[in-house]
Write an enzyme that holds these catalytic residues in place. Sequence first.
Site, PDB file in Angstrom:
ATOM      1  N   GLY A  55     -70.989 -46.981  48.348  1.00  0.00           N
ATOM      2  CA  GLY A  55     -70.901 -46.751  46.909  1.00  0.00           C
ATOM      3  C   GLY A  55     -69.452 -46.580  46.511  1.00  0.00           C
ATOM      4  O   GLY A  55     -68.595 -46.344  47.373  1.00  0.00           O
ATOM      5  N   CYS A  82     -70.892 -46.234  55.237  1.00  0.00           N
ATOM      6  CA  CYS A  82     -69.721 -46.070  54.372  1.00  0.00           C
ATOM      7  C   CYS A  82     -69.864 -44.810  53.511  1.00  0.00           C
ATOM      8  O   CYS A  82     -69.852 -43.704  54.044  1.00  0.00           O
ATOM      9  CB  CYS A  82     -69.522 -47.337  53.542  1.00  0.00           C
ATOM     10  SG  CYS A  82     -67.892 -47.407  52.810  1.00  0.00           S
ATOM     11  N   TYR A  83     -70.065 -44.951  52.201  1.00  0.00           N
ATOM     12  CA  TYR A  83     -70.272 -43.763  51.362  1.00  0.00           C
ATOM     13  C   TYR A  83     -71.423 -42.923  51.917  1.00  0.00           C
ATOM     14  O   TYR A  83     -71.347 -41.693  51.969  1.00  0.00           O
ATOM     15  CB  TYR A  83     -70.588 -44.195  49.926  1.00  0.00           C
ATOM     16  CG  TYR A  83     -70.745 -43.047  48.946  1.00  0.00           C
ATOM     17  CD1 TYR A  83     -69.640 -42.519  48.293  1.00  0.00           C
ATOM     18  CD2 TYR A  83     -71.998 -42.483  48.678  1.00  0.00           C
ATOM     19  CE1 TYR A  83     -69.771 -41.461  47.392  1.00  0.00           C
ATOM     20  CE2 TYR A  83     -72.142 -41.434  47.790  1.00  0.00           C
ATOM     21  CZ  TYR A  83     -71.028 -40.927  47.139  1.00  0.00           C
ATOM     22  OH  TYR A  83     -71.157 -39.892  46.258  1.00  0.00           O
ATOM     23  N   HIS A 170     -69.412 -51.704  57.625  1.00  0.00           N
ATOM     24  CA  HIS A 170     -70.581 -52.340  57.004  1.00  0.00           C
ATOM     25  C   HIS A 170     -71.262 -53.311  57.980  1.00  0.00           C
ATOM     26  O   HIS A 170     -70.842 -54.453  58.099  1.00  0.00           O
ATOM     27  CB  HIS A 170     -70.141 -53.117  55.753  1.00  0.00           C
ATOM     28  CG  HIS A 170     -69.715 -52.221  54.646  1.00  0.00           C
ATOM     29  ND1 HIS A 170     -70.584 -51.678  53.736  1.00  0.00           N
ATOM     30  CD2 HIS A 170     -68.489 -51.752  54.312  1.00  0.00           C
ATOM     31  CE1 HIS A 170     -69.933 -50.912  52.885  1.00  0.00           C
ATOM     32  NE2 HIS A 170     -68.651 -50.937  53.212  1.00  0.00           N
ATOM     33  N   GLU A 172     -73.971 -54.753  57.535  1.00  0.00           N
ATOM     34  CA  GLU A 172     -74.722 -55.767  56.771  1.00  0.00           C
ATOM     35  C   GLU A 172     -73.881 -57.002  56.443  1.00  0.00           C
ATOM     36  O   GLU A 172     -74.421 -58.052  56.100  1.00  0.00           O
ATOM     37  CB  GLU A 172     -75.283 -55.153  55.471  1.00  0.00           C
ATOM     38  CG  GLU A 172     -74.261 -54.784  54.399  1.00  0.00           C
ATOM     39  CD  GLU A 172     -73.602 -53.412  54.606  1.00  0.00           C
ATOM     40  OE1 GLU A 172     -73.606 -52.904  55.740  1.00  0.00           O
ATOM     41  OE2 GLU A 172     -73.067 -52.872  53.628  1.00  0.00           O
ATOM     42  N   GLY A 225     -89.985 -76.052  38.034  1.00  0.00           N
ATOM     43  CA  GLY A 225     -89.515 -76.926  39.109  1.00  0.00           C
ATOM     44  C   GLY A 225     -88.477 -76.228  39.966  1.00  0.00           C
ATOM     45  O   GLY A 225     -88.072 -76.732  40.997  1.00  0.00           O
ATOM     46  N   GLY A 226     -88.033 -75.055  39.535  1.00  0.00           N
ATOM     47  CA  GLY A 226     -87.120 -74.250  40.347  1.00  0.00           C
ATOM     48  C   GLY A 226     -87.895 -73.638  41.516  1.00  0.00           C
ATOM     49  O   GLY A 226     -89.122 -73.727  41.578  1.00  0.00           O
ATOM     50  N   ASP A 228     -88.500 -70.498  42.558  1.00  0.00           N
ATOM     51  CA  ASP A 228     -89.415 -69.361  42.402  1.00  0.00           C
ATOM     52  C   ASP A 228     -90.737 -69.780  41.759  1.00  0.00           C
ATOM     53  O   ASP A 228     -91.811 -69.454  42.260  1.00  0.00           O
ATOM     54  CB  ASP A 228     -88.763 -68.244  41.574  1.00  0.00           C
ATOM     55  CG  ASP A 228     -87.439 -67.803  42.171  1.00  0.00           C
ATOM     56  OD1 ASP A 228     -87.211 -68.092  43.359  1.00  0.00           O
ATOM     57  OD2 ASP A 228     -86.630 -67.189  41.446  1.00  0.00           O
ATOM     58  N   SER A 230     -92.006 -72.706  41.561  1.00  0.00           N
ATOM     59  CA  SER A 230     -92.729 -73.664  42.409  1.00  0.00           C
ATOM     60  C   SER A 230     -93.495 -72.949  43.505  1.00  0.00           C
ATOM     61  O   SER A 230     -94.661 -73.259  43.767  1.00  0.00           O
ATOM     62  CB  SER A 230     -91.761 -74.654  43.062  1.00  0.00           C
ATOM     63  OG  SER A 230     -91.098 -75.389  42.074  1.00  0.00           O
ATOM     64  N   LYS A 371     -84.668 -64.043  47.765  1.00  0.00           N
ATOM     65  CA  LYS A 371     -84.647 -65.502  47.612  1.00  0.00           C
ATOM     66  C   LYS A 371     -84.890 -66.244  48.931  1.00  0.00           C
ATOM     67  O   LYS A 371     -85.658 -67.197  48.978  1.00  0.00           O
ATOM     68  CB  LYS A 371     -83.277 -65.909  47.040  1.00  0.00           C
ATOM     69  CG  LYS A 371     -83.224 -67.307  46.510  1.00  0.00           C
ATOM     70  CD  LYS A 371     -83.821 -67.351  45.139  1.00  0.00           C
ATOM     71  CE  LYS A 371     -83.737 -68.682  44.489  1.00  0.00           C
ATOM     72  NZ  LYS A 371     -84.219 -68.610  43.110  1.00  0.00           N
TER      73      LYS A 371
END
Length: 515
Positions: A55, A82-83, A170, A172, A225-226, A228, A230, A371
């Site tokens: 953060g 971290c934070y 980090h 990640e 048609g994107g 998500d 679809s 995503k």
Amino acid sequence: MTNETVIVIDFGGQYNQLVARRVRECNVYCEIYSYKTDLKTILAKNPKGIILTGGPNSVYEKGAPTCNKELFELGIPVLGLCYGAQLMAHVLGGRASRADVREYGKTELNINKTASKIFFGVPTPTICWMSHTDYISKVAEGFEITAHTKDCPVAAMEDERRGLYALQFHPEVLHTVKGKEILNNFVRGICGCKGDWRMDSFVEEAITTLRGKIGQGKVLCALSGGVDSSVAAVLLSKAIGNNLTCVFVDHGLLRKNEGDEVESVFGPEGPYDLNFIRVNASERFYEKLSGVKEPESKRKIIGEEFIRVFEEEAKKIGAVDFLVQGTIYPDVVESGLGGESAVIKSHHNVGGLPDYVDFKEIIEPLRDLFKDEVRKAGLELGIPSNLVHRQPFPGPGLGIRIIGDVTPEKVKIVQDADAIYREEIEKAGLQSEIGQYFAALTNLQSVGVMGDERTYDYAIALRAVNTIDFMTADAAEIPFNVLKTVTNRIVNEVSHVNRVFYDVTSKPPGTIEFE
Ligand code: XMP
């Protein structure tokens, strides 16, 4: 669905969604909550482990985000990053202080306790990603220092007995070479998760749950048609077949051939059992956009017209029981419902909910997925890979890739230029390296020469960016020969274009789109 949940408590750092994504890459389900969430809500999730994120604040400042000491006394393993690491020290009686220099970037990490569970299989030294000014200057009672760097005496600490672990770096971020292993050590080795969160089981269970919920009900879905929408549509079609109706509004601002491609997958010739309605509404949109130059006005007009067209179709269908939305987990987090990164991207939706659609309830089958998980689910469902890996495309489409007023001629120019650009990027094998790339029409006209003729034609701008989260982005370094090939082809093959520019602006100060 899985019974194993790890909770990420969000203190507002920039990598926080990434933490959750990485945990899910270990096949462990994970949800993000703001640090303001009360302990009861978190405990109700029966978490196997808790991760405190980074953060922007300093733990010792008045009013800095904090957490209840009880969190560390639940007998649930906690990992502070971290934070979050500094907070763990601060709350439990240690100290965080300001360092003279900021430690930033790839840094050599020396592990003091190679037998630590968190560093299982991690060699020493190893490279980690640091980004901090404050550091832990005193560890709390019961903790031992398990790693350090040249400038950071407590790069990692732990109290194994209480299951408390803290990392100043980090894990990640991909620059931390063994980051994935370290997070895996936490969620599997320390929290004891088996790792049963998988897309095939998600798909199977989602289909069963949707069937149970919907029964013989009728469902309406706006299909763009994107990726998500679809994936949501196919999931529903597998669950309820042709009780699903998908309305695809072709606003005439799609990429070249895209409308037909969507129809070939979802229409009657395609492999899915659903009712597919394509509305060719380009003329309506062009008419409404005629003479409108200002980008926000264009966005509004396109969004509103989209809703009107959708409503008209919905009226023809009549009452339905459910309306599908392709909401995904980052939308949930970013609209302030999940974590702490309250960036509200309302403009990123085509136009909110229609006023008139007669439905009882909204269903959002993808609201727990990131995503990349939506893409995996799409592949599990057998959706063609080119559709699943489609890059982001804004709801207002090419309407916001044409500076100034939109005309059918300009749409054609940008479609043709964009198709060439995409083709050449793919030929050069660069498509998976670049986050997003497209052509835009600058609306600038200038003098050129073609054969013996003087021309006065448009300039196309090419954009290509690399980004983690689409909040910030850098221009991609496309090889010059590729840019030259694209330029030559565009000026030769697309009428009314006599110049091509490559946009090297980062975001900020630019945006990704060119509007
Ligand atoms: P900007 O241009 O804001 O774009 O840097 C960030 C990302 O969001 C996408 N974008 C949109 N997506 N509807 C969408 O669904 C929109 O109105 C919209 N505007 C921008 C953009 O393509 C990029 O990926």
